[in-house]
Scaffold this motif. Sequence first.
Motif, PDB file in Angstrom:
ATOM      1  N   PRO A 118       0.833  -1.211   0.000  1.00  0.00           N
ATOM      2  CA  PRO A 118       0.000   0.000   0.000  1.00  0.00           C
ATOM      3  C   PRO A 118       0.865   1.259   0.000  1.00  0.00           C
ATOM      4  O   PRO A 118       1.981   1.260   0.526  1.00  0.00           O
ATOM      5  N   ALA A 119       0.343   2.289  -0.611  1.00  0.00           N
ATOM      6  CA  ALA A 119       1.037   3.576  -0.641  1.00  0.00           C
ATOM      7  C   ALA A 119       1.069   4.158   0.767  1.00  0.00           C
ATOM      8  O   ALA A 119       0.156   3.925   1.570  1.00  0.00           O
TER       9      ALA A 119
ATOM     10  N   GLU B 259       2.066  11.679   6.135  1.00  0.00           N
ATOM     11  CA  GLU B 259       2.222  11.574   7.584  1.00  0.00           C
ATOM     12  C   GLU B 259       2.977  10.297   7.965  1.00  0.00           C
ATOM     13  O   GLU B 259       3.808  10.299   8.876  1.00  0.00           O
ATOM     14  N   ASP B 260       2.682   9.188   7.267  1.00  0.00           N
ATOM     15  CA  ASP B 260       3.387   7.930   7.532  1.00  0.00           C
ATOM     16  C   ASP B 260       4.878   8.074   7.248  1.00  0.00           C
ATOM     17  O   ASP B 260       5.723   7.628   8.034  1.00  0.00           O
ATOM     18  N   VAL B 261       5.194   8.679   6.135  1.00  0.00           N
ATOM     19  CA  VAL B 261       6.598   8.868   5.747  1.00  0.00           C
ATOM     20  C   VAL B 261       7.288   9.783   6.748  1.00  0.00           C
ATOM     21  O   VAL B 261       8.408   9.497   7.200  1.00  0.00           O
TER      22      VAL B 261
ATOM     23  N   ALA C  81       6.540  10.357   9.888  1.00  0.00           N
ATOM     24  CA  ALA C  81       6.710   9.664  11.165  1.00  0.00           C
ATOM     25  C   ALA C  81       7.859   8.666  11.086  1.00  0.00           C
ATOM     26  O   ALA C  81       8.667   8.557  12.016  1.00  0.00           O
ATOM     27  N   HIS C  82       7.951   7.946   9.983  1.00  0.00           N
ATOM     28  CA  HIS C  82       9.024   6.970   9.812  1.00  0.00           C
ATOM     29  C   HIS C  82      10.386   7.670   9.773  1.00  0.00           C
ATOM     30  O   HIS C  82      11.343   7.222  10.420  1.00  0.00           O
ATOM     31  N   LEU C  83      10.476   8.782   9.043  1.00  0.00           N
ATOM     32  CA  LEU C  83      11.736   9.517   8.978  1.00  0.00           C
ATOM     33  C   LEU C  83      12.119  10.089  10.337  1.00  0.00           C
ATOM     34  O   LEU C  83      13.295  10.046  10.727  1.00  0.00           O
ATOM     35  N   GLU C  84      11.167  10.611  11.052  1.00  0.00           N
ATOM     36  CA  GLU C  84      11.451  11.143  12.388  1.00  0.00           C
ATOM     37  C   GLU C  84      11.986  10.050  13.305  1.00  0.00           C
ATOM     38  O   GLU C  84      12.926  10.270  14.070  1.00  0.00           O
ATOM     39  N   ALA C  85      11.400   8.862  13.208  1.00  0.00           N
ATOM     40  CA  ALA C  85      11.875   7.738  14.012  1.00  0.00           C
ATOM     41  C   ALA C  85      13.302   7.362  13.618  1.00  0.00           C
ATOM     42  O   ALA C  85      14.148   7.092  14.482  1.00  0.00           O
TER      43      ALA C  85
END
Length: 94
Positions: A69-70, A74-76, A78-82
Amino acid sequence: MQSAEKISITMTPEQLRAVRESVAAGEYASTSEVLRDAVRLWQRQRQEDAERLNVIRARIRRSLDDPRPALSFEDVEAHLEALFAEAEQGSDRA
């Protein structure tokens, strides 16, 4: 050698001077040899460019065909911040 066709080209004075200097220095036997070498280089560069473009197109195609799934922005984010937080913790330990 294959049959050759004689052509006429227009060059700037600087280009022609560079070609003639190369011949005079013994790097090439004739101006025709210089130009044939330049055309071979141009052909090789075009081939390499085409191959790079094919690789890029294949990567795009794989990405578009990816069944996962794309991700939303916001998902991207959050992942980058993590990932950044994890990297920062790792540099603090060093």
